[in-house]
Design a protein around this motif. Structure first.
Motif, PDB file in Angstrom:
ATOM      1  N   LYS A  59       0.633  -1.363  -0.018  1.00 50.94           N
ATOM      2  CA  LYS A  59       0.023  -0.144  -0.020  1.00 50.94           C
ATOM      3  C   LYS A  59       0.907   1.281  -0.087  1.00 50.94           C
ATOM      4  N   ALA A  60       0.573   2.134  -0.830  1.00 46.53           N
ATOM      5  CA  ALA A  60       1.145   3.468  -0.948  1.00 46.53           C
ATOM      6  C   ALA A  60       0.549   4.609  -1.882  1.00 46.53           C
ATOM      7  N   ASP A  61       0.330   5.617  -1.533  1.00 43.72           N
ATOM      8  CA  ASP A  61      -0.374   6.833  -2.275  1.00 43.72           C
ATOM      9  C   ASP A  61       0.826   7.074  -3.232  1.00 43.72           C
ATOM     10  N   VAL A  62       0.749   7.150  -4.328  1.00 44.79           N
ATOM     11  CA  VAL A  62       1.997   7.558  -5.450  1.00 44.79           C
ATOM     12  C   VAL A  62       2.269   8.987  -5.237  1.00 44.79           C
ATOM     13  N   ALA A  63       1.482   9.762  -4.666  1.00 46.35           N
ATOM     14  CA  ALA A  63       1.715  11.123  -4.550  1.00 46.35           C
ATOM     15  C   ALA A  63       2.386  11.349  -3.293  1.00 46.35           C
ATOM     16  N   ASP A  64       2.802  10.293  -2.477  1.00 41.77           N
ATOM     17  CA  ASP A  64       3.532  10.327  -1.111  1.00 41.77           C
ATOM     18  C   ASP A  64       4.697  10.075  -1.249  1.00 41.77           C
ATOM     19  N   ALA A  65       5.662  10.868  -1.421  1.00 40.50           N
ATOM     20  CA  ALA A  65       7.182  10.634  -1.537  1.00 40.50           C
ATOM     21  C   ALA A  65       7.754   9.580  -0.638  1.00 40.50           C
ATOM     22  N   GLY A  66       7.455   9.801   0.876  1.00 41.28           N
ATOM     23  CA  GLY A  66       8.046   9.120   1.764  1.00 41.28           C
ATOM     24  C   GLY A  66       7.361   7.600   1.820  1.00 41.28           C
ATOM     25  N   ALA A  67       6.047   7.668   1.464  1.00 40.29           N
ATOM     26  CA  ALA A  67       5.398   6.051   1.281  1.00 40.29           C
ATOM     27  C   ALA A  67       6.060   5.357   0.105  1.00 40.29           C
ATOM     28  N   LEU A  68       6.397   5.960  -0.831  1.00 41.12           N
ATOM     29  CA  LEU A  68       7.104   5.421  -2.233  1.00 41.12           C
ATOM     30  C   LEU A  68       8.211   4.895  -1.961  1.00 41.12           C
ATOM     31  N   ALA A  69       9.293   5.487  -1.369  1.00 39.31           N
ATOM     32  CA  ALA A  69      10.634   5.120  -0.894  1.00 39.31           C
ATOM     33  C   ALA A  69      10.330   3.827   0.001  1.00 39.31           C
ATOM     34  N   GLN A  70       9.563   3.831   0.946  1.00 35.11           N
ATOM     35  CA  GLN A  70       9.479   2.664   1.915  1.00 35.11           C
ATOM     36  C   GLN A  70       8.780   1.561   1.242  1.00 35.11           C
ATOM     37  N   MET A  71       7.866   1.650   0.030  1.00 33.64           N
ATOM     38  CA  MET A  71       7.344   0.739  -0.530  1.00 33.64           C
ATOM     39  C   MET A  71       8.209   0.258  -1.449  1.00 33.64           C
ATOM     40  N   PRO A 103      -9.711  24.014  -8.296  1.00 28.92           N
ATOM     41  CA  PRO A 103      -8.255  24.007  -7.993  1.00 28.92           C
ATOM     42  C   PRO A 103      -7.798  22.893  -7.263  1.00 28.92           C
ATOM     43  N   ALA A 104      -8.465  22.357  -6.148  1.00 31.32           N
ATOM     44  CA  ALA A 104      -7.989  21.350  -5.404  1.00 31.32           C
ATOM     45  C   ALA A 104      -8.084  19.879  -6.310  1.00 31.32           C
ATOM     46  N   ASP A 105      -9.223  19.900  -6.923  1.00 32.03           N
ATOM     47  CA  ASP A 105      -9.072  18.631  -7.989  1.00 32.03           C
ATOM     48  C   ASP A 105      -8.322  18.611  -9.049  1.00 32.03           C
ATOM     49  N   LEU A 106      -7.804  19.539  -9.373  1.00 33.39           N
ATOM     50  CA  LEU A 106      -6.528  19.797 -10.417  1.00 33.39           C
ATOM     51  C   LEU A 106      -5.443  19.442  -9.755  1.00 33.39           C
ATOM     52  N   ALA A 107      -5.336  19.782  -8.579  1.00 33.98           N
ATOM     53  CA  ALA A 107      -4.124  19.721  -8.001  1.00 33.98           C
ATOM     54  C   ALA A 107      -3.679  18.102  -7.572  1.00 33.98           C
ATOM     55  N   ARG A 108      -4.963  17.559  -7.272  1.00 32.84           N
ATOM     56  CA  ARG A 108      -4.631  15.977  -6.951  1.00 32.84           C
ATOM     57  C   ARG A 108      -4.422  15.367  -8.109  1.00 32.84           C
ATOM     58  N   LEU A 109      -5.280  15.576  -9.359  1.00 31.20           N
ATOM     59  CA  LEU A 109      -4.854  14.863 -10.596  1.00 31.20           C
ATOM     60  C   LEU A 109      -3.637  15.093 -10.908  1.00 31.20           C
ATOM     61  N   PHE A 110      -3.113  16.299 -11.074  1.00 33.14           N
ATOM     62  CA  PHE A 110      -1.515  16.357 -11.369  1.00 33.14           C
ATOM     63  C   PHE A 110      -0.767  15.575 -10.367  1.00 33.14           C
ATOM     64  N   GLY A 151      -8.620  14.404 -25.326  1.00 32.51           N
ATOM     65  CA  GLY A 151      -9.340  13.850 -24.165  1.00 32.51           C
ATOM     66  C   GLY A 151     -10.936  13.763 -24.592  1.00 32.51           C
ATOM     67  N   LEU A 152     -11.854  13.284 -24.046  1.00 39.44           N
ATOM     68  CA  LEU A 152     -13.142  13.326 -24.103  1.00 39.44           C
ATOM     69  C   LEU A 152     -13.655  14.848 -23.470  1.00 39.44           C
ATOM     70  N   SER A 153     -14.983  14.926 -23.867  1.00 33.00           N
ATOM     71  CA  SER A 153     -15.332  16.304 -23.236  1.00 33.00           C
ATOM     72  C   SER A 153     -15.550  16.220 -21.950  1.00 33.00           C
ATOM     73  N   GLY A 154     -14.884  17.237 -21.104  1.00 30.43           N
ATOM     74  CA  GLY A 154     -14.840  17.365 -19.576  1.00 30.43           C
ATOM     75  C   GLY A 154     -13.573  16.620 -19.047  1.00 30.43           C
ATOM     76  N   LEU A 155     -12.828  16.214 -19.904  1.00 30.43           N
ATOM     77  CA  LEU A 155     -11.523  15.397 -19.444  1.00 30.43           C
ATOM     78  C   LEU A 155     -10.276  16.377 -20.003  1.00 30.43           C
ATOM     79  N   ALA A 156     -10.459  17.546 -20.609  1.00 32.67           N
ATOM     80  CA  ALA A 156      -9.247  18.370 -20.845  1.00 32.67           C
ATOM     81  C   ALA A 156      -8.033  18.219 -19.819  1.00 32.67           C
ATOM     82  N   PRO A 157      -8.314  18.314 -18.497  1.00 29.28           N
ATOM     83  CA  PRO A 157      -7.217  18.342 -17.603  1.00 29.28           C
ATOM     84  C   PRO A 157      -6.507  16.937 -17.532  1.00 29.28           C
ATOM     85  N   TYR A 158      -7.121  15.923 -17.637  1.00 28.67           N
ATOM     86  CA  TYR A 158      -6.682  14.554 -17.660  1.00 28.67           C
ATOM     87  C   TYR A 158      -6.015  14.293 -18.943  1.00 28.67           C
ATOM     88  N   ALA A 159      -6.540  15.005 -19.845  1.00 29.93           N
ATOM     89  CA  ALA A 159      -5.356  14.887 -21.096  1.00 29.93           C
ATOM     90  C   ALA A 159      -4.189  15.775 -21.093  1.00 29.93           C
TER      91      ALA A 159
END
Length: 250
Positions: A59-71, A103-110, A151-159
């Motif tokens: 288990k590790a969230d890929v956005a968590d650098a510390g957890a990744l190193a441990q993983m 903005p919070a959703d975009l930050a999490r996506l990236f 991307g599909l309509s509504g998914l430009a940030p994903y693209a």
């Protein structure tokens, strides 16, 4: 066989689970990374073991650098030296016009799709690079045809996040090629998974996608796993910095 260990992020379901099964069949020990669904990760491990392969869930969230190193440390300790990485963990973000994106959703996506991919690559390169005492290896990043199509309509940030993954793939390949590490990406088209279920269940959506696909069908997770397995393998020894599109012609 003992091909070494491959970390597969988001390995519990969909494309990630198919990749885990396929790489295990090639003789790799597979570290099945997951963010929250421990039951699905355990099911992937069980499927690999039932087929005679070696796997463990981490288990590790890929956005968590510390957890990744441990993983990465825990995975190589449990399964053996690192041979490669498949960056499959990803989020579509929120389906919404750009004018309504938060903005919070975009930050999490990236954080997941872009920074998470870069951080995982950092951990892999630290262990694989011949310049750092490693034996070399291969990295495969998961992109999407959205990077090229918008991307599909509504998914430009994903693209946009997947466009970043492709740029990073080329940049890292240039950087670590001399250090024995190959870095490539796979760009799937529309694949039937939990992730695409919401979209494909909309009236007419499936039919529209199939009609726009020259091969006349949606993709399966195994279609992507085959491309990943080839890029990871010695058969692709002279391939780096490239994107393999697996989309039925879209």
């Amino acid at each position: 066989m003992g091909m070494g260990t491959v970390v597969v992020t988001g390995g519990s379901r969909g494309i990630g689970a198919a990749v885990c099964r396929r790489l295990a069949a090639e003789g790799y020990a597979v570290a099945v990374n997951y963010a929250s669904d421990s039951a699905a990760a355990a099911a992937t491990v069980a499927a690999v073991e039932a087929a005679g392969g070696a796997a463990r869930a981490f288990k590790a969230d890929v956005a968590d650098a510390g957890a990744l190193a441990q993983m990465f440390d825990a995975a190589t300790e449990a399964l053996g030296p690192l041979a490669g990485l498949v960056n499959n963990a990803g989020s579509t973000g929120r389906f919404a016009p750009v004018a309504e994106q938060d903005p919070a959703d975009l930050a999490r996506l990236f954080a997941v799709n872009v920074t998470g991919t870069i951080l995982c690559c950092r951990e892999a390169v630290l262990r694989l690079s011949t310049r750092r005492g490693g034996k070399g290896g291969a990295i495969v990043n998961l992109s999407s045809i959205a990077a090229r199509l918008g991307g599909l309509s509504g998914l430009a940030p994903y693209a946009a996040s997947k466009g970043a993954v492709e740029s990073f793939t080329r940049g890292l390949a240039t950087e670590v090629g001399p250090e024995g590490v190959r870095v490539n990406a796979v760009a799937p088209g529309m694949i039937e998974t939990d992730m695409t279920d919401g979209f494909l269940s909309q009236p007419g959506a499936r039919e529209r996608v199939v009609a726009g696909t020259p091969l006349g069908r949606l993709g399966a997770p195994d279609d992507i796993a085959e491309a990943v397995a080839w890029l990871m393998s010695p058969a692709a020894a002279f391939v780096t910095g490239t994107v393999v599109t697996v989309s039925g012609g879209r």
